[in-house]
Design a protein around this motif. Structure first.
Motif, PDB file in Angstrom:
ATOM      1  N   LEU A   1      31.151  20.149  47.132  1.00 37.18           N
ATOM      2  CA  LEU A   1      29.747  19.969  47.472  1.00 37.18           C
ATOM      3  C   LEU A   1      29.548  18.807  48.441  1.00 37.18           C
ATOM      4  N   PHE A   2      30.355  17.779  48.298  1.00 43.45           N
ATOM      5  CA  PHE A   2      30.288  16.654  49.230  1.00 43.45           C
ATOM      6  C   PHE A   2      30.723  17.101  50.630  1.00 43.45           C
ATOM      7  N   GLY A   3      31.690  18.015  50.699  1.00 46.08           N
ATOM      8  CA  GLY A   3      32.132  18.546  51.989  1.00 46.08           C
ATOM      9  C   GLY A   3      31.057  19.363  52.677  1.00 46.08           C
ATOM     10  N   ALA A   4      30.082  19.844  51.924  1.00 52.12           N
ATOM     11  CA  ALA A   4      28.985  20.622  52.506  1.00 52.12           C
ATOM     12  C   ALA A   4      28.169  19.782  53.485  1.00 52.12           C
ATOM     13  N   PHE A   5      28.079  18.486  53.246  1.00 50.43           N
ATOM     14  CA  PHE A   5      27.340  17.623  54.163  1.00 50.43           C
ATOM     15  C   PHE A   5      27.969  17.630  55.561  1.00 50.43           C
ATOM     16  N   GLY A   6      29.289  17.589  55.612  1.00 53.17           N
ATOM     17  CA  GLY A   6      29.974  17.641  56.896  1.00 53.17           C
ATOM     18  C   GLY A   6      29.776  18.968  57.602  1.00 53.17           C
ATOM     19  N   ILE A   7      29.746  20.041  56.837  1.00 53.13           N
ATOM     20  CA  ILE A   7      29.545  21.360  57.434  1.00 53.13           C
ATOM     21  C   ILE A   7      28.133  21.480  57.990  1.00 53.13           C
ATOM     22  N   VAL A   8      27.147  20.987  57.251  1.00 56.57           N
ATOM     23  CA  VAL A   8      25.765  21.013  57.736  1.00 56.57           C
ATOM     24  C   VAL A   8      25.651  20.214  59.027  1.00 56.57           C
ATOM     25  N   ARG A   9      26.300  19.071  59.078  1.00 53.61           N
ATOM     26  CA  ARG A   9      26.294  18.244  60.293  1.00 53.61           C
ATOM     27  C   ARG A   9      26.915  18.999  61.469  1.00 53.61           C
ATOM     28  N   ASP A  10      28.036  19.696  61.205  1.00 54.60           N
ATOM     29  CA  ASP A  10      28.699  20.451  62.261  1.00 54.60           C
ATOM     30  C   ASP A  10      27.835  21.603  62.764  1.00 54.60           C
ATOM     31  N   VAL A  11      27.126  22.272  61.848  1.00 54.97           N
ATOM     32  CA  VAL A  11      26.242  23.373  62.248  1.00 54.97           C
ATOM     33  C   VAL A  11      25.106  22.846  63.123  1.00 54.97           C
ATOM     34  N   LYS A  12      24.498  21.731  62.719  1.00 55.61           N
ATOM     35  CA  LYS A  12      23.416  21.146  63.519  1.00 55.61           C
ATOM     36  C   LYS A  12      23.899  20.731  64.904  1.00 55.61           C
ATOM     37  N   ARG A  13      25.072  20.140  64.955  1.00 58.85           N
ATOM     38  CA  ARG A  13      25.621  19.711  66.234  1.00 58.85           C
ATOM     39  C   ARG A  13      25.930  20.916  67.126  1.00 58.85           C
ATOM     40  N   ALA A  14      26.499  21.967  66.545  1.00 59.80           N
ATOM     41  CA  ALA A  14      26.836  23.165  67.316  1.00 59.80           C
ATOM     42  C   ALA A  14      25.575  23.842  67.847  1.00 59.80           C
TER      43      ALA A  14
ATOM     44  N   GLY B   1      22.719  22.338  68.450  1.00 56.46           N
ATOM     45  CA  GLY B   1      22.152  21.443  69.465  1.00 56.46           C
ATOM     46  C   GLY B   1      22.866  21.562  70.802  1.00 56.46           C
ATOM     47  N   GLU B   2      24.164  21.779  70.758  1.00 59.07           N
ATOM     48  CA  GLU B   2      24.956  21.914  71.985  1.00 59.07           C
ATOM     49  C   GLU B   2      25.013  23.359  72.471  1.00 59.07           C
ATOM     50  N   HIS B   3      24.438  24.278  71.715  1.00 58.39           N
ATOM     51  CA  HIS B   3      24.498  25.718  72.029  1.00 58.39           C
ATOM     52  C   HIS B   3      25.937  26.175  72.207  1.00 58.39           C
ATOM     53  N   ASP B   4      26.794  25.702  71.307  1.00 63.56           N
ATOM     54  CA  ASP B   4      28.230  26.029  71.360  1.00 63.56           C
ATOM     55  C   ASP B   4      28.533  27.065  70.280  1.00 63.56           C
ATOM     56  N   THR B   5      28.713  28.294  70.716  1.00 61.43           N
ATOM     57  CA  THR B   5      28.940  29.396  69.783  1.00 61.43           C
ATOM     58  C   THR B   5      30.253  29.250  69.031  1.00 61.43           C
ATOM     59  N   LEU B   6      31.286  28.798  69.700  1.00 63.01           N
ATOM     60  CA  LEU B   6      32.591  28.666  69.055  1.00 63.01           C
ATOM     61  C   LEU B   6      32.557  27.627  67.933  1.00 63.01           C
ATOM     62  N   LYS B   7      31.902  26.509  68.174  1.00 63.63           N
ATOM     63  CA  LYS B   7      31.776  25.499  67.114  1.00 63.63           C
ATOM     64  C   LYS B   7      30.917  26.012  65.961  1.00 63.63           C
ATOM     65  N   LEU B   8      29.920  26.813  66.285  1.00 62.25           N
ATOM     66  CA  LEU B   8      29.073  27.383  65.243  1.00 62.25           C
ATOM     67  C   LEU B   8      29.863  28.371  64.382  1.00 62.25           C
ATOM     68  N   VAL B   9      30.703  29.175  65.021  1.00 61.08           N
ATOM     69  CA  VAL B   9      31.559  30.102  64.267  1.00 61.08           C
ATOM     70  C   VAL B   9      32.531  29.320  63.391  1.00 61.08           C
ATOM     71  N   ASN B  10      33.089  28.257  63.928  1.00 64.26           N
ATOM     72  CA  ASN B  10      34.017  27.426  63.161  1.00 64.26           C
ATOM     73  C   ASN B  10      33.325  26.826  61.932  1.00 64.26           C
ATOM     74  N   ALA B  11      32.119  26.323  62.093  1.00 68.14           N
ATOM     75  CA  ALA B  11      31.386  25.746  60.972  1.00 68.14           C
ATOM     76  C   ALA B  11      31.027  26.821  59.951  1.00 68.14           C
ATOM     77  N   THR B  12      30.713  28.022  60.423  1.00 67.38           N
ATOM     78  CA  THR B  12      30.381  29.118  59.511  1.00 67.38           C
ATOM     79  C   THR B  12      31.585  29.528  58.676  1.00 67.38           C
ATOM     80  N   VAL B  13      32.742  29.609  59.321  1.00 68.58           N
ATOM     81  CA  VAL B  13      33.971  29.949  58.592  1.00 68.58           C
ATOM     82  C   VAL B  13      34.300  28.856  57.573  1.00 68.58           C
ATOM     83  N   ALA B  14      34.106  27.603  57.948  1.00 69.00           N
ATOM     84  CA  ALA B  14      34.341  26.500  57.014  1.00 69.00           C
ATOM     85  C   ALA B  14      33.383  26.582  55.829  1.00 69.00           C
ATOM     86  N   ALA B  15      32.136  26.968  56.089  1.00 67.58           N
ATOM     87  CA  ALA B  15      31.160  27.105  55.006  1.00 67.58           C
ATOM     88  C   ALA B  15      31.560  28.229  54.060  1.00 67.58           C
TER      89      ALA B  15
END
Length: 91
Positions: A37-50, A52-66
């Motif tokens: 559950l603590f790791g979820a904070f990092g994933i949420v941060r990565d999704v927001k960053r992806a 914001g940058e309109h980076d589809t690959l980073k968004l897919v990476n964060a989704t797979v991590a989630a």
């Protein structure tokens, strides 16, 4: 080999065996769930960053991590329930 070296190796072996057993105990499972559950904070941060940058690959990476986080948490919860089913004191 001296007896103190043999004793320390035996102590290390028993400590590692104890840690392996602790990992599958109730407190160990709770710690695992909490760290997931603590790791979820990092994933949420990565999704927001992806986003914001309109980076589809980073968004897919964060989704797979989630998804991996959800799966691992579900496995820990299932193991915790099975551990509770085996406990005669819990009914």
């Amino acid at each position: 080999m001296s007896s103190s070296v043999k004793d320390s190796k035996a102590a290390k072996l028993s400590t590692s065996q104890q840690l392996k057993g602790w990992k599958h105990s109730k407190p160990g499972l709770y710690v695992g769930i909490g760290s997931s559950l603590f790791g979820a904070f990092g994933i949420v941060r990565d999704v927001k960053r992806a986003r914001g940058e309109h980076d589809t690959l980073k968004l897919v990476n964060a989704t797979v991590a989630a998804l991996a986080l959800v799966t691992s948490t579900a496995l820990l919860i299932r193991e915790l329930r099975q551990l509770g089913d085996d406990d005669v004191l819990l009914g």
